[in-house]
Structure formats: structure tokens, C-alpha cells
Write an enzyme that holds these catalytic residues in place. Structure first.
Site, PDB file in Angstrom:
ATOM      1  N   CYS A 114       0.782  -1.425   0.117  1.00 54.31           N
ATOM      2  CA  CYS A 114       0.030  -0.067  -0.075  1.00 54.31           C
ATOM      3  C   CYS A 114       0.823   1.328  -0.044  1.00 54.31           C
ATOM      4  CB  CYS A 114      -0.880   0.081   1.305  1.00 54.31           C
ATOM      5  SG  CYS A 114      -2.158  -1.110   1.089  1.00 54.31           S
ATOM      6  N   HIS A 250      -3.256   7.593   1.931  1.00 54.59           N
ATOM      7  CA  HIS A 250      -3.761   6.258   1.383  1.00 54.59           C
ATOM      8  C   HIS A 250      -5.046   5.938   1.788  1.00 54.59           C
ATOM      9  CE1 HIS A 250      -4.095   2.073   0.466  1.00 54.59           C
ATOM     10  NE2 HIS A 250      -3.687   1.695   1.897  1.00 54.59           N
ATOM     11  N   ASN A 280     -10.117   0.057  -0.534  1.00 56.88           N
ATOM     12  CA  ASN A 280      -8.570   0.211  -0.292  1.00 56.88           C
ATOM     13  C   ASN A 280      -8.203  -0.263  -1.727  1.00 56.88           C
ATOM     14  OD1 ASN A 280      -5.750  -0.116   0.160  1.00 56.88           O
ATOM     15  ND2 ASN A 280      -6.050  -0.922   2.097  1.00 56.88           N
TER      16      ASN A 280
HETATM   17  C1  LIG Z   1     -10.331  -4.223   9.675  1.00 55.07           C
HETATM   18  C2  LIG Z   1     -10.811  -3.035  10.759  1.00 55.07           C
HETATM   19  C3  LIG Z   1     -12.001  -2.289   9.989  1.00 55.07           C
HETATM   20  C4  LIG Z   1     -11.493  -3.690  11.747  1.00 55.07           C
HETATM   21  O1  LIG Z   1     -12.181  -2.806  12.559  1.00 55.07           O
HETATM   22  P1  LIG Z   1     -12.017  -2.905  14.075  1.00 55.07           P
HETATM   23  O2  LIG Z   1     -12.820  -1.944  14.695  1.00 55.07           O
HETATM   24  O3  LIG Z   1     -10.584  -2.949  14.430  1.00 55.07           O
HETATM   25  O4  LIG Z   1     -12.831  -4.158  14.333  1.00 55.07           O
HETATM   26  P2  LIG Z   1     -12.095  -5.440  15.261  1.00 55.07           P
HETATM   27  O5  LIG Z   1     -11.215  -5.967  14.243  1.00 55.07           O
HETATM   28  O6  LIG Z   1     -11.732  -5.068  16.552  1.00 55.07           O
HETATM   29  O7  LIG Z   1     -13.268  -6.455  15.149  1.00 55.07           O
HETATM   30  C5  LIG Z   1     -14.469  -6.200  15.942  1.00 55.07           C
HETATM   31  C6  LIG Z   1     -15.317  -7.194  15.792  1.00 55.07           C
HETATM   32  O8  LIG Z   1     -15.929  -7.311  14.417  1.00 55.07           O
HETATM   33  C7  LIG Z   1     -15.924  -8.300  13.768  1.00 55.07           C
HETATM   34  N1  LIG Z   1     -15.825  -7.891  11.956  1.00 55.07           N
HETATM   35  C8  LIG Z   1     -14.641  -8.001  11.369  1.00 55.07           C
HETATM   36  N2  LIG Z   1     -15.090  -7.788  10.065  1.00 55.07           N
HETATM   37  C9  LIG Z   1     -16.541  -7.662  10.187  1.00 55.07           C
HETATM   38  C10 LIG Z   1     -17.442  -7.382   8.963  1.00 55.07           C
HETATM   39  N3  LIG Z   1     -17.039  -7.262   8.053  1.00 55.07           N
HETATM   40  N4  LIG Z   1     -18.676  -7.284   9.431  1.00 55.07           N
HETATM   41  C11 LIG Z   1     -18.960  -7.386  10.690  1.00 55.07           C
HETATM   42  N5  LIG Z   1     -18.375  -7.734  11.681  1.00 55.07           N
HETATM   43  C12 LIG Z   1     -16.960  -7.795  11.580  1.00 55.07           C
HETATM   44  C13 LIG Z   1     -14.808  -9.052  14.187  1.00 55.07           C
HETATM   45  O9  LIG Z   1     -14.915 -10.320  13.884  1.00 55.07           O
HETATM   46  C14 LIG Z   1     -14.885  -8.656  15.616  1.00 55.07           C
HETATM   47  O10 LIG Z   1     -15.600  -9.370  16.061  1.00 55.07           O
HETATM   48  P3  LIG Z   1     -15.434 -10.128  17.651  1.00 55.07           P
HETATM   49  O11 LIG Z   1     -15.326  -8.934  18.445  1.00 55.07           O
HETATM   50  O12 LIG Z   1     -16.692 -10.931  18.058  1.00 55.07           O
HETATM   51  O13 LIG Z   1     -14.243 -10.748  17.461  1.00 55.07           O
HETATM   52  C15 LIG Z   1      -9.960  -2.235  11.236  1.00 55.07           C
HETATM   53  O14 LIG Z   1      -9.053  -3.025  12.189  1.00 55.07           O
HETATM   54  C16 LIG Z   1      -9.004  -1.635  10.186  1.00 55.07           C
HETATM   55  O15 LIG Z   1      -9.266  -0.978   9.433  1.00 55.07           O
HETATM   56  N6  LIG Z   1      -7.670  -1.993  10.431  1.00 55.07           N
HETATM   57  C17 LIG Z   1      -6.518  -1.328   9.053  1.00 55.07           C
HETATM   58  C18 LIG Z   1      -6.825  -2.182   7.971  1.00 55.07           C
HETATM   59  C19 LIG Z   1      -6.050  -1.433   7.068  1.00 55.07           C
HETATM   60  O16 LIG Z   1      -6.108  -0.363   6.826  1.00 55.07           O
HETATM   61  N7  LIG Z   1      -5.304  -2.183   6.334  1.00 55.07           N
HETATM   62  C20 LIG Z   1      -4.689  -1.793   5.278  1.00 55.07           C
HETATM   63  C21 LIG Z   1      -3.519  -1.221   5.576  1.00 55.07           C
HETATM   64  S1  LIG Z   1      -2.783  -0.944   4.090  1.00 55.07           S
END
Ligand SMILES: CC(C)(COP(=O)(O)OP(=O)(O)OC[C@H]1O[C@@H](n2cnc3c(N)ncnc32)[C@H](O)[C@@H]1OP(=O)(O)O)[C@@H](O)C(=O)NCCC(=O)NCCS
Length: 323
Positions: A114, A250, A280
Site C-alpha cells: 500500500c 492512502h 482500499n
Molecule cells: C479491519 C478493521 C476495519 C476492523 O475494525 P475494528 O474496529 O478494528 O474491528 P475488530 O477487528 O476489533 O473487530 C471487531 C469485531 O467485528 C467483527 N468483524 C470483522 N469484520 C466484520 C465485518 N465485515 N462485518 C461485521 N463484523 C465484522 C470481528 O470479527 C470482531 O468480532 P469479535 O469482537 O466478535 O471478534 C480495522 O481494524 C482496520 O481498518 N484496520 C486497518 C486495516 C487497514 O487499513 N489495512 C490496510 C492497511 S494498507
């Protein structure tokens, strides 16, 4: 007199098919509300069957050439940032070179996931400053849809396909931070964090593999490192967040974008946001946002822009440029 790499043209291409969040509700335990609230994403574009990264990159390249009023053979080099090259080799950049009918110069890929576009832009700038090239096309293009595990709700809703391209040209500058063109960059990686975001396939497995991510950890690193790298790049040329007309980040997650802008003390009115429409798109996200931001009338000649990105590796960095 100082040489500067100045933007002369920009363009982008998005595949026709748009996948709205609602489409995922039918086949995964997820909802439009969750995706929007946690990531800011509402829809993403997905490449058609048989449509490759080099196809997307070629469309963006043609748009940038038209915008600059240049022909393919006016270019000395093409640098394509991608983690989803059509084949293991040759570089997708050489496919774009051939597609454009460009018969001179050189073309190669940069792979920093990324952060790829930021790394490619810094490299293009270095080539122009060292006199190796006068005109360089820098492209970010991806088909991350091909890397998705469509049963994994924690990743497959976040990514999309697309391409953006810009053309840099050597011009004389005064050597001050009022010059147009690339002013500074800051590049970093830390391979100790390689397990946080990776694809579980490649030459060592004989498969293409799927994207695997520990989202919460990546989020934590992103919020900390993106403002740091943006400040480091600005510092090099005696500028601060207060001087910035546009952050062009980004586009991974609206919450990361907002947190970074807050840390840089730049209001959201001065941040180009496209994540709601593109998801993304990895290395394509910044050139796409630059092109859309220009088309929307947000980015104007003379504006001070900071781009910043983080991704697999981890690799992260920032480029400061005056449009
Ligand atoms: C991926 C992301 C959106 C998840 O959001 P978050 O608030 O951190 O959520 P969590 O990972 O804590 O997950 C919370 C809950 O939502 C659930 N969940 C994950 N994806 C889900 C979806 N698409 N729909 C519903 N629930 C979802 C998880 O299973 C978790 O459930 P649990 O608490 O029962 O285990 C976030 O972590 C993120 O954006 N991270 C950076 C990712 C990124 O930018 N990557 C690329 C960099 S280049």
C-alpha cells in the site's frame, strides 16, 4: 538552480463494475452499517474477468498522457507500483510500455504494497534529480480483488481495484520550498511486522494465495506511523501541517485518515477522501485520490500536498510536493 520533478499530467481508471456494501450482506455475516462505521467504505470497483492490473494501468497511463499533452515516446521511464502484477514476471510496467506503443526508455515495477506509490514517487524523483530521466510516469495499479478470501468478512469488504498515473518532468526550481514539484520524501520499513499483513501465496507455495491481515494491529501502527512520516517529510523542507493545502492519504480506512489529520492538526476540509467510493486500492489509492481531487477542483496549481501511506512489510512513507 535546482532541478525539480514537477507534475505535468494525471489520470485514473476504475473498472466498470461497482460492488455496493449491500452485496456482501447476502453472502456474509456483515452489514452496510458495520462496513461504513468501521471503515468509511460504501462501495468499491472490481475488475472484470480477464481484466488485469496492466490493463487498468494502461487506461490510467493514457489518461495521464492526454492530460499532459504528451505522447508515449516523450517518456523516459515508467515506474509501476503494484503488488498484483499480471504475472510473477516480467514487470507489469513493461506490459504497459508495450500497450502504449512506447519503444524507448525503461519500465519496472516497485513493490511496497500500500506504500508502493509513495516509494515509486520518491524513486522517480531521485531519477529526475540525478539526471537519469527527464520525464517519468509513475503509476499505481492493483487488482486486489484477485487476492481476496471472499469468505473472510474481516478483509474482503475492505479492498477494491483501480489505477492512477501521474507524469513528472524535470524543471528548474529555486531550491526553496515555494518551488513546484516534489520537495521531500520519507521512506521506512520494518520487516519484523511482516506477519501483520501478507499474502499466504507466492513462488514458495506455488499458489497465488489470499490476503491475511491482523486489522487491529495494522490500525494501531497506521495511526502512529502515518503522522510521524508526514511530519518527517515536511520537516526536511521547513514546513508544518499548517502549510499543507491538502493531505492526500492512502485510502484504507476513514478512521485512520481522520486520526492522522488530527495528529497533523489539519482539518478534514483539507483532506482528499475517496475511500467511500474506492475502498482500499493499495498502491493505486493515492494516485486515484490525486486525480479525483484534481477533477473535483480541490487540488489546484501551487497547492502544497502531503501524501502518506502504510502497508504490508510494514512499509510506510510520505512525499511532500507542490502541485
Ligand atoms: C479491519 C478493521 C476495519 C476492523 O475494525 P475494528 O474496529 O478494528 O474491528 P475488530 O477487528 O476489533 O473487530 C471487531 C469485531 O467485528 C467483527 N468483524 C470483522 N469484520 C466484520 C465485518 N465485515 N462485518 C461485521 N463484523 C465484522 C470481528 O470479527 C470482531 O468480532 P469479535 O469482537 O466478535 O471478534 C480495522 O481494524 C482496520 O481498518 N484496520 C486497518 C486495516 C487497514 O487499513 N489495512 C490496510 C492497511 S494498507
Amino acid at each position: 538552480m535546482t532541478i525539480r520533478a514537477v507534475v505535468k499530467g494525471i489520470g485514473h481508471y476504475l473498472p466498470e463494475r461497482i460492488v455496493e456494501n449491500a452485496e456482501f450482506e447476502a453472502r456474509l455475516d456483515t452489514s452496510d452499517e458495520w462496513i461504513k462505521a468501521r471503515s468509511g467504505i460504501e462501495r468499491r470497483h472490481v475488475a472484470a474477468e480477464g481484466q488485469t492490473t496492466s490493463d487498468l494501468a494502461t487506461r490510467a497511463a493514457l489518461a495521464a498522457l492526454a492530460d499532459a499533452g504528451m505522447q508515449p515516446d516523450d517518456l523516459d521511464a515508467i515506474i509501476l507500483a503494484t503488488s498484483t502484477a499480471d504475472l510473477t514476471f516480467p514487470a507489469a510496467a513493461t506490459m504497459v510500455q508495450a500497450n502504449l506503443g512506447m519503444t524507448r526508455g525503461f519500465a519496472f515495477d516497485v513493490q511496497a504494497v500500500c506504500a508502493g506509490f509513495v516509494f515509486a514517487l520518491a524513486n522517480a524523483n531521485g531519477m529526475i534529480l540525478s539526471g537519469q530521466a527527464k520525464r517519468v510516469m509513475v503509476i499505481g495499479a492493483e487488482t486486489f480483488s484477485r487476492l481476496m478470501d471472499w469468505t473472510d468478512r474481516s478483509t474482503c469488504v475492505l479492498f477494491g481495484d483501480g489505477a492512477g498515473a501521474l507524469i513528472l518532468q524535470a524543471e528548474d526550481g529555486s531550491g526553496t520550498n515555494t518551488d513546484r514539484g516534489v520537495l521531500a520524501s520519507d521512506l521506512n520499513s520494518d520487516g519484523r511486522h511482516r506477519d501483520l499483513l501478507y499474502v499466504d501465496g507466492g513462488v514458495s507455495t506455488g499458489t497465488t494465495g489470499h490476503l491475511r491481515m491482523q486489522g487491529r494491529d495494522v490500525f494501531r501502527h497506521a495511526v502512529e506511523k502515518l503522522a510521524q512520516t508526514a511530519h518527517a517529510a515536511l520537516d526536511k523542507v521547513g514546513l508544518t501541517g499548517g502549510d499543507v493545502n491538502w493531505i492526500v492519504p492512502h485510502q484504507a480506512n476513514l478512521r485512520i485518515i481522520t486520526a492522522t489529520a488530527q495528529r497533523m492538526q489539519v482539518p478534514m476540509e483539507r483532506v482528499v477522501v475517496t475511500v467511500q467510493d474506492h475502498g482500499n486500492t493499495s498502491a493505486a489509492s493515492i494516485p486515484l485520490a490525486l486525480s479525483v481531487g484534481r477533477d473535483r477542483g480541490q487540488i489546484k496549481p501551487g497547492d502544497l500536498i502531503v501524501t502518506e501511506a502504510i502497508g504490508g512489510g510494514l512499509a510506510w512513507g510520505a512525499v511532500v510536493l507542490r502541485w
